[in-house]
Design an enzyme around this catalytic site. Structure first.
Site, PDB file in Angstrom:
ATOM      1  N   ARG A 102      37.390  57.488  49.809  1.00 42.17           N
ATOM      2  CA  ARG A 102      36.451  58.563  49.433  1.00 42.17           C
ATOM      3  C   ARG A 102      36.067  59.401  50.638  1.00 42.17           C
ATOM      4  O   ARG A 102      35.695  60.560  50.485  1.00 42.17           O
ATOM      5  CB  ARG A 102      35.233  58.022  48.695  1.00 42.17           C
ATOM      6  CG  ARG A 102      34.449  56.965  49.405  1.00 42.17           C
ATOM      7  CD  ARG A 102      33.314  56.487  48.523  1.00 42.17           C
ATOM      8  NE  ARG A 102      32.692  55.294  49.060  1.00 42.17           N
ATOM      9  CZ  ARG A 102      31.591  54.757  48.586  1.00 42.17           C
ATOM     10  NH1 ARG A 102      31.004  55.297  47.546  1.00 42.17           N
ATOM     11  NH2 ARG A 102      31.091  53.672  49.127  1.00 42.17           N
ATOM     12  N   TYR A 111      27.090  43.501  38.972  1.00 40.95           N
ATOM     13  CA  TYR A 111      28.467  43.209  39.381  1.00 40.95           C
ATOM     14  C   TYR A 111      29.195  42.441  38.275  1.00 40.95           C
ATOM     15  O   TYR A 111      30.293  42.799  37.867  1.00 40.95           O
ATOM     16  CB  TYR A 111      28.440  42.397  40.680  1.00 40.95           C
ATOM     17  CG  TYR A 111      29.800  42.193  41.292  1.00 40.95           C
ATOM     18  CD1 TYR A 111      30.418  43.217  41.999  1.00 40.95           C
ATOM     19  CD2 TYR A 111      30.471  40.984  41.148  1.00 40.95           C
ATOM     20  CE1 TYR A 111      31.678  43.030  42.557  1.00 40.95           C
ATOM     21  CE2 TYR A 111      31.723  40.790  41.702  1.00 40.95           C
ATOM     22  CZ  TYR A 111      32.316  41.810  42.409  1.00 40.95           C
ATOM     23  OH  TYR A 111      33.573  41.633  42.960  1.00 40.95           O
ATOM     24  N   LYS A 145      32.324  43.893  35.973  1.00 40.45           N
ATOM     25  CA  LYS A 145      33.665  43.291  36.075  1.00 40.45           C
ATOM     26  C   LYS A 145      34.090  42.710  34.724  1.00 40.45           C
ATOM     27  O   LYS A 145      35.276  42.727  34.375  1.00 40.45           O
ATOM     28  CB  LYS A 145      33.692  42.201  37.151  1.00 40.45           C
ATOM     29  CG  LYS A 145      33.566  42.741  38.577  1.00 40.45           C
ATOM     30  CD  LYS A 145      34.759  43.585  38.991  1.00 40.45           C
ATOM     31  CE  LYS A 145      34.723  43.940  40.475  1.00 40.45           C
ATOM     32  NZ  LYS A 145      35.850  44.775  40.911  1.00 40.45           N
ATOM     33  N   ASP A 192      37.344  59.573  45.449  1.00 38.85           N
ATOM     34  CA  ASP A 192      36.128  58.885  45.006  1.00 38.85           C
ATOM     35  C   ASP A 192      36.325  58.682  43.510  1.00 38.85           C
ATOM     36  O   ASP A 192      36.435  59.650  42.745  1.00 38.85           O
ATOM     37  CB  ASP A 192      34.898  59.762  45.294  1.00 38.85           C
ATOM     38  CG  ASP A 192      33.595  59.081  44.884  1.00 38.85           C
ATOM     39  OD1 ASP A 192      33.607  58.245  43.955  1.00 38.85           O
ATOM     40  OD2 ASP A 192      32.556  59.389  45.488  1.00 38.85           O
ATOM     41  N   VAL A 193      36.367  57.429  43.072  1.00 39.41           N
ATOM     42  CA  VAL A 193      36.728  57.158  41.675  1.00 39.41           C
ATOM     43  C   VAL A 193      35.630  57.567  40.686  1.00 39.41           C
ATOM     44  O   VAL A 193      35.851  57.520  39.476  1.00 39.41           O
ATOM     45  CB  VAL A 193      37.131  55.674  41.460  1.00 39.41           C
ATOM     46  CG1 VAL A 193      38.327  55.301  42.299  1.00 39.41           C
ATOM     47  CG2 VAL A 193      35.953  54.724  41.704  1.00 39.41           C
ATOM     48  N   ASN A 234      41.224  49.166  42.834  1.00 41.76           N
ATOM     49  CA  ASN A 234      40.601  48.201  43.738  1.00 41.76           C
ATOM     50  C   ASN A 234      39.180  48.591  44.154  1.00 41.76           C
ATOM     51  O   ASN A 234      38.381  47.713  44.482  1.00 41.76           O
ATOM     52  CB  ASN A 234      41.488  48.073  44.988  1.00 41.76           C
ATOM     53  CG  ASN A 234      40.781  47.364  46.120  1.00 41.76           C
ATOM     54  OD1 ASN A 234      40.659  46.143  46.122  1.00 41.76           O
ATOM     55  ND2 ASN A 234      40.281  48.122  47.100  1.00 41.76           N
ATOM     56  N   THR A 279      35.881  39.867  53.379  1.00 41.06           N
ATOM     57  CA  THR A 279      35.808  41.311  53.645  1.00 41.06           C
ATOM     58  C   THR A 279      34.356  41.665  53.934  1.00 41.06           C
ATOM     59  O   THR A 279      33.487  40.797  53.944  1.00 41.06           O
ATOM     60  CB  THR A 279      36.266  42.086  52.401  1.00 41.06           C
ATOM     61  OG1 THR A 279      35.388  41.720  51.327  1.00 41.06           O
ATOM     62  CG2 THR A 279      37.695  41.758  52.023  1.00 41.06           C
ATOM     63  N   VAL A 281      36.953  36.334  49.370  1.00 46.64           N
ATOM     64  CA  VAL A 281      37.710  36.849  50.509  1.00 46.64           C
ATOM     65  C   VAL A 281      36.744  37.403  51.569  1.00 46.64           C
ATOM     66  O   VAL A 281      35.752  38.062  51.243  1.00 46.64           O
ATOM     67  CB  VAL A 281      38.673  37.969  50.038  1.00 46.64           C
ATOM     68  CG1 VAL A 281      39.473  38.508  51.208  1.00 46.64           C
ATOM     69  CG2 VAL A 281      39.596  37.462  48.941  1.00 46.64           C
TER      70      VAL A 281
HETATM   71  P1  NDP Z   1      34.951  46.134  50.705  1.00 46.12           P
HETATM   72  O1  NDP Z   1      33.475  46.345  50.628  1.00 46.12           O
HETATM   73  O2  NDP Z   1      35.541  45.621  51.944  1.00 46.12           O
HETATM   74  O3  NDP Z   1      35.721  47.501  50.344  1.00 46.12           O
HETATM   75  C1  NDP Z   1      35.373  48.231  49.209  1.00 46.12           C
HETATM   76  C2  NDP Z   1      36.203  49.492  49.178  1.00 46.12           C
HETATM   77  O4  NDP Z   1      35.889  50.201  47.969  1.00 46.12           O
HETATM   78  C3  NDP Z   1      35.903  50.451  50.352  1.00 46.12           C
HETATM   79  O5  NDP Z   1      37.103  51.073  50.741  1.00 46.12           O
HETATM   80  C4  NDP Z   1      34.950  51.449  49.714  1.00 46.12           C
HETATM   81  O6  NDP Z   1      34.945  52.710  50.344  1.00 46.12           O
HETATM   82  C5  NDP Z   1      35.588  51.548  48.334  1.00 46.12           C
HETATM   83  N1  NDP Z   1      34.717  52.211  47.355  1.00 46.12           N
HETATM   84  C6  NDP Z   1      33.466  51.904  46.966  1.00 46.12           C
HETATM   85  N2  NDP Z   1      33.023  52.790  46.063  1.00 46.12           N
HETATM   86  C7  NDP Z   1      34.024  53.694  45.891  1.00 46.12           C
HETATM   87  C8  NDP Z   1      34.188  54.842  45.103  1.00 46.12           C
HETATM   88  N3  NDP Z   1      33.207  55.319  44.301  1.00 46.12           N
HETATM   89  N4  NDP Z   1      35.367  55.501  45.137  1.00 46.12           N
HETATM   90  C9  NDP Z   1      36.373  55.078  45.948  1.00 46.12           C
HETATM   91  N5  NDP Z   1      36.277  54.015  46.748  1.00 46.12           N
HETATM   92  C10 NDP Z   1      35.105  53.322  46.711  1.00 46.12           C
HETATM   93  O7  NDP Z   1      35.267  45.194  49.450  1.00 46.12           O
HETATM   94  P2  NDP Z   1      36.522  44.245  49.119  1.00 46.12           P
HETATM   95  O8  NDP Z   1      37.730  44.706  49.825  1.00 46.12           O
HETATM   96  O9  NDP Z   1      36.049  42.861  49.244  1.00 46.12           O
HETATM   97  O10 NDP Z   1      36.652  44.513  47.548  1.00 46.12           O
HETATM   98  C11 NDP Z   1      37.787  45.123  46.955  1.00 46.12           C
HETATM   99  C12 NDP Z   1      37.776  44.745  45.487  1.00 46.12           C
HETATM  100  O11 NDP Z   1      37.901  43.322  45.368  1.00 46.12           O
HETATM  101  C13 NDP Z   1      36.484  45.121  44.770  1.00 46.12           C
HETATM  102  O12 NDP Z   1      36.770  45.620  43.480  1.00 46.12           O
HETATM  103  C14 NDP Z   1      35.734  43.799  44.678  1.00 46.12           C
HETATM  104  O13 NDP Z   1      34.838  43.764  43.599  1.00 46.12           O
HETATM  105  C15 NDP Z   1      36.910  42.842  44.485  1.00 46.12           C
HETATM  106  N6  NDP Z   1      36.597  41.452  44.795  1.00 46.12           N
HETATM  107  C16 NDP Z   1      36.292  41.076  46.084  1.00 46.12           C
HETATM  108  C17 NDP Z   1      35.981  39.764  46.363  1.00 46.12           C
HETATM  109  C18 NDP Z   1      35.651  39.295  47.746  1.00 46.12           C
HETATM  110  O14 NDP Z   1      35.329  38.093  47.919  1.00 46.12           O
HETATM  111  N7  NDP Z   1      35.744  40.134  48.767  1.00 46.12           N
HETATM  112  C19 NDP Z   1      35.937  38.739  45.299  1.00 46.12           C
HETATM  113  C20 NDP Z   1      36.299  39.241  43.995  1.00 46.12           C
HETATM  114  C21 NDP Z   1      36.609  40.541  43.776  1.00 46.12           C
HETATM  115  P3  NDP Z   1      33.895  53.071  51.542  1.00 46.12           P
HETATM  116  O15 NDP Z   1      34.480  52.491  52.809  1.00 46.12           O
HETATM  117  O16 NDP Z   1      33.859  54.557  51.534  1.00 46.12           O
HETATM  118  O17 NDP Z   1      32.594  52.439  51.200  1.00 46.12           O
END
Ligand code: NDP
Length: 243
Positions: free
Chosen positions: A47, A168, A172, A72-73, A99, A203, A201
């Protein structure tokens, strides 16, 4: 055996274009990396385009090209512009990884939750995936091939009965329901739609203590490459889990 009989014709690799939302960090970035290592052209959605450009630079040198795109989704205008650009530039989209994620609210309880924040979670997880899929399905239908991977969570499973992280969990869970209805509509079209939980994970969202990002991303990349007619499933690490 004659020289001619031993000749094995070269197999032309299939050209694939993938789009990953929320790919400037975390799981999305790692999914982009793994898909590009497989030789796919990867559109790295961010985004904030500057963050996307920096992330794409980290992946330069992989087998497949990685290109940062603004996404931005929650913004239908950006999605429409991107879909048109992909059509003009590539004429195809083979893999869509929904994602982008946010709004993890572990300290909140349903009875006192702020509805605005629940709505925001739905806007990213459910409607963000829905908007993007609708905009890009025509490009998948054109070639009768597509893999849509909705990055979900075990938190969205119906069987879970925890009271924390309500926005959340509910968003989901809604994404899981959407996965099933879309998969059902697209059955037989060559477009497979599945939900994947990456596990816990480490992150920014998951925090310390989770497993390595590459391990969580691998299950998403697995679903992006499914060759069986498996659709409408919910998986973790390539194995089905309960809705
Ligand atoms: P992070 O917080 O590391 O990354 C989230 C990403 O989503 C960032 O790139 C963020 O962008 C982006 N994002 C948020 N809102 C928007 C939007 N409106 N439009 C576009 N991009 C957006 O999270 P994770 O990598 O951990 O999560 C990735 C996916 O995995 C998510 O769907 C999460 O729910 C899922 N998940 C994660 C788990 C975990 O343990 N980590 C467990 C289960 C599921 P920006 O940098 O601009 O904020």
């Amino acid at each position: 055996m004659s020289r001619a009989a031993r000749h094995v014709p070269a197999i032309t690799p299939v050209y694939r274009v993938a789009l990953v939302s929320g790919a400037n960090r975390g799981l999305g970035l790692e999914v982009a990396r793994q898909l590009s290592e497989q030789g796919m052209t990867v559109l790295l959605g961010a985004r904030d385009l500057d963050k996307g450009l920096l992330a794409a630079r980290k992946l330069s040198g992989a087998a497949g090209e990685v290109i940062a795109v603004q996404l931005d989704v929650t913004r239908q205008d950006q999605i429409d512009t991107l879909a048109r650009w992909i059509e003009i530039t590539y004429g195809r989209l083979d893999v869509l990884v929904n994602n982008a994620g946010a709004h993890y609210d572990p300290a909140v309880r349903p009875a006192t939750a702020d509805i605005a924040s629940a709505r925001a979670a739905m806007d990213v997880h459910l409607f963000g995936s829905w908007r993007l899929s609708n905009a890009l399905l025509p490009l998948m239908r054109r070639h009768g091939y597509g893999r849509i991977v909705n990055v979900s969570s075990g938190c969205g499973a119906n069987a879970t009965n925890s009271e924390n992280a309500p926005a959340y969990r509910v968003s989901k869970s809604a994404l899981n329901a959407y996965t099933r209805v879309l998969a059902s509509e697209l059955e037989g079209s060559g477009i497979l739609v599945n939900a994947v939980c990456p596990g816990w994970v480490a992150t920014d969202m998951g925090g310390p203590g989770g497993r390595p990002i590459a391990d969580g991303a691998a299950g998403i990349v697995w679903a992006a490459n499914l060759s069986d007619p498996h659709t409408g499933g919910f998986y973790r690490d390539g194995r089905p889990i309960a809705w």
